[in-house]
Design a protein around this motif. Structure first.
Motif, mmCIF file in Angstrom:
data_model
loop_
_atom_site.group_PDB
_atom_site.id
_atom_site.type_symbol
_atom_site.label_atom_id
_atom_site.label_comp_id
_atom_site.label_asym_id
_atom_site.label_seq_id
_atom_site.Cartn_x
_atom_site.Cartn_y
_atom_site.Cartn_z
ATOM 1 N N SER A 320 0.830 -1.208 0.000
ATOM 2 C CA SER A 320 0.000 0.000 0.000
ATOM 3 C C SER A 320 0.864 1.257 0.000
ATOM 4 O O SER A 320 0.573 2.235 -0.717
ATOM 5 N N ILE A 321 1.930 1.244 0.775
ATOM 6 C CA ILE A 321 2.835 2.398 0.819
ATOM 7 C C ILE A 321 3.507 2.598 -0.538
ATOM 8 O O ILE A 321 3.610 3.724 -1.048
ATOM 9 N N ALA A 322 3.932 1.497 -1.150
ATOM 10 C CA ALA A 322 4.578 1.592 -2.457
ATOM 11 C C ALA A 322 3.629 2.147 -3.510
ATOM 12 O O ALA A 322 4.009 2.992 -4.338
ATOM 13 N N VAL A 323 2.378 1.690 -3.483
ATOM 14 C CA VAL A 323 1.385 2.188 -4.433
ATOM 15 C C VAL A 323 1.137 3.679 -4.218
ATOM 16 O O VAL A 323 1.046 4.461 -5.174
ATOM 17 N N ALA A 324 1.030 4.099 -2.956
ATOM 18 C CA ALA A 324 0.801 5.512 -2.650
ATOM 19 C C ALA A 324 1.957 6.373 -3.159
ATOM 20 O O ALA A 324 1.748 7.448 -3.741
#
Length: 526
Positions: A320-324
């Motif tokens: 999720s952090i990478a996508v954000a």
């Protein structure tokens, strides 16, 4: 039991269903005044230039701010005419005012803002510009533009009905008025929407020759007509994979070798437009959206190998952090400057985007009556409630898909750096959104009781939504939204068919589709 193939096809009513699709689309093609589709004149002019070997035209030297960014094409004068400026954006003014200037085949230079669009969907309607009939050109161009999407929609409905009748009824509901309106004018969005339904169908229906053809044709038709096509095509595949608990690689392996080669070749064609346009911004990144399928496959494998609950939660958190971070990078890479006010405007217009999924027709000046909008979302809510009770995963995936459609629209709008906050229109999202009702109706096995109880409600509910919108559109074209609702008194604005007759034909055509979807499903037996 053996049954003659031609008798089985007749009992299957596929021919009646296809006829209903074609007739309903013709009603919109004839019932939409010339130039009534958003940007239709621009697309017509660019398509006529394209088939004459002129893709970019020449920069328009006109200092008028309204002409900024346009290019000029030397084409027959009837292309992209008449000018809708006397009524567009003002729903109280009927369209008869635009019929005062005669159409002509004499060549002249006309401006277009669509010269940098992907060329694939503009080829067929461009061929209509070679006809000698100035009056018939626009309707022929619309028919050619609608040929591919109508073939895909008709084949999808036939395949869905043979699988489960409730799926066909759900597809009818997903084909909201904005879908049929878009089929009725020259726009690359029409091909993308038809392709979207075909791709959903090909991935969700059991393996068959027709399902494979729909998956391949749908992938190509979503991917190629618009620059944002790779995003929606990728989201469709990811949503189907999530719904069916199937990895992207398994979906790929289901395809026959010829289909895999075709999909790979078509995917590479998306690079043509940014190369020709010499894009050096976020638009150049859109063709690489299918790489998300590779990332999803690797993530699914890692998730399966991770046995502990804590490890899986950490994997999802890091993802999720990478996508954000990736989303932030894409927004920063967009042309121009992104400020908080633009972001606020885009997010604040989400309600309008959702309403546009049902329909705001014309040049965003002809709203589908609120009763049709409320009925649509009530039917969706009812389907979601049934899905919660029977197969909760469908509701979860639907909510994830709807949220993804909203956020995807935000990002794609921000990527254009349009500072007025309403650059995005609902029809741009429809290649993906047209299939979301299928998510709520899909079941891995069984579900016959759902067919019995929901199919008629969905099919005839879709009939009401579609016809309320069509009547409202004809009233707006003829007398404006403040005029009479008596069809006999509507101005014909030069229409090739009387509006009241179109209303009757449209009602009959959509009734044919609803009746075919609600009639007893008959398997074609060899």
């Amino acid at each position: 039991m053996t049954e003659r193939p031609h008798l089985a096809r007749w009992r299957d009513r596929s021919g009646v269903l296809i006829a209903g699709v074609v007739l309903a689309a013709l009603c919109w093609i004839m019932g939409n005044p010339r130039s009534s589709g958003p940007d239709e004149p621009s697309h017509m002019i660019a398509s006529a230039g394209l088939v004459r070997g002129d893709r970019e035209g020449r920069v328009n030297p006109d200092p008028n701010p309204n002409m900024a960014g346009s290019h000029l094409f030397d084409i027959p004068g009837m292309v992209g005419q008449p000018d809708p400026g006397c009524w567009a954006f003002d729903p109280s003014i009927p369209v008869a005012c635009q019929s005062t200037v005669p159409l002509s085949t004499t060549s002249r230079e006309l401006p277009s803002w669509s010269y940098n669009y992907p060329p694939w969907a503009l080829l067929l309607p461009g061929l209509a510009s070679f006809v000698s009939s100035a009056g018939g050109y626009a309707y022929l161009a619309r028919m050619l533009n609608a040929a591919v999407p109508l073939a895909l929609v008709a084949a999808s409905l036939v395949d869905l009905r043979r699988r489960r009748s409730v799926l066909a009824a759900s597809a009818l509901l997903g084909a909201t008025p904005i879908v049929w309106f878009t089929f009725g004018f020259v726009s690359p969005s029409a091909v993308a929407i038809g392709g979207g339904l075909a791709l959903w169908t090909g991935l969700l229906v059991d393996r068959s020759r027709l399902a494979t053809l729909l998956a391949v044709a749908g992938w190509a038709s979503v991917l190629l007509p618009r620059r944002d096509g790779p995003v929606w095509a990728t989201m469709i595949v990811l949503t189907c994979a999530l719904l069916t608990r199937t990895r992207p690689l398994d979906l790929w392996r289901r395809l026959e070798p010829w289909a895999r080669w075709t999909v790979a070749a078509v995917t590479g064609l998306t690079l043509v437009t940014p190369i020709l346009n010499r894009d050096l911004d976020s638009n150049a990144l859109l063709p690489f959206a299918p790489l998300a399928l590779v990332a999803a496959e690797l993530l699914a494998r890692r998730y399966d190998r991770t046995r502990s609950t804590a490890g899986r939660r950490a994997l999802l958190a890091y993802t999720s952090i990478a996508v954000a971070l990736l989303v932030i990078a894409l927004v920063v890479a967009a042309p121009g400057d992104i400020d908080t006010e633009t972001v606020r405007l885009v997010v604040a217009n989400t309600g309008d985007h959702l309403r546009q999924l049902v329909g705001i027709l014309g040049w965003l000046d002809t709203a589908v009556p609120i009763i049709a909008v409320l009925l649509f979302w009530a039917l969706i809510g009812g389907m979601a409630l049934v899905a919660v009770l029977e197969y909760g995963r469908s509701t979860f995936v639907y909510l994830v898909g709807l949220a993804g459609a909203v956020v995807g629209a935000w990002l794609l709008e921000l990527g254009q750096s349009a500072d007025y906050g309403d650059y995005w229109q609902g029809r741009y999202t429809m290649p993906f959104a047209v299939g979301l009702p299928l998510v709520l109706a899909w079941r891995p096995t069984g579900g016959e009781w759902l067919d019995d109880r929901l199919t008629s409600i969905l099919a005839w509910g879709a009939w009401v939504v579609s016809n309320v919108a069509f009547v409202a559109a004809q009233q707006r074209w003829g007398v404006g939204i403040n005029g009479t609702w008596n069809p006999i008194d509507w101005d014909t604005w030069g229409a090739p068919v009387w509006p009241w007759l179109l209303v009757l034909l449209h009602g009959g055509a959509t009734a044919m589709m609803a009746a075919c979807c609600t009639s007893e499903r008959v398997r074609v037996m060899a």
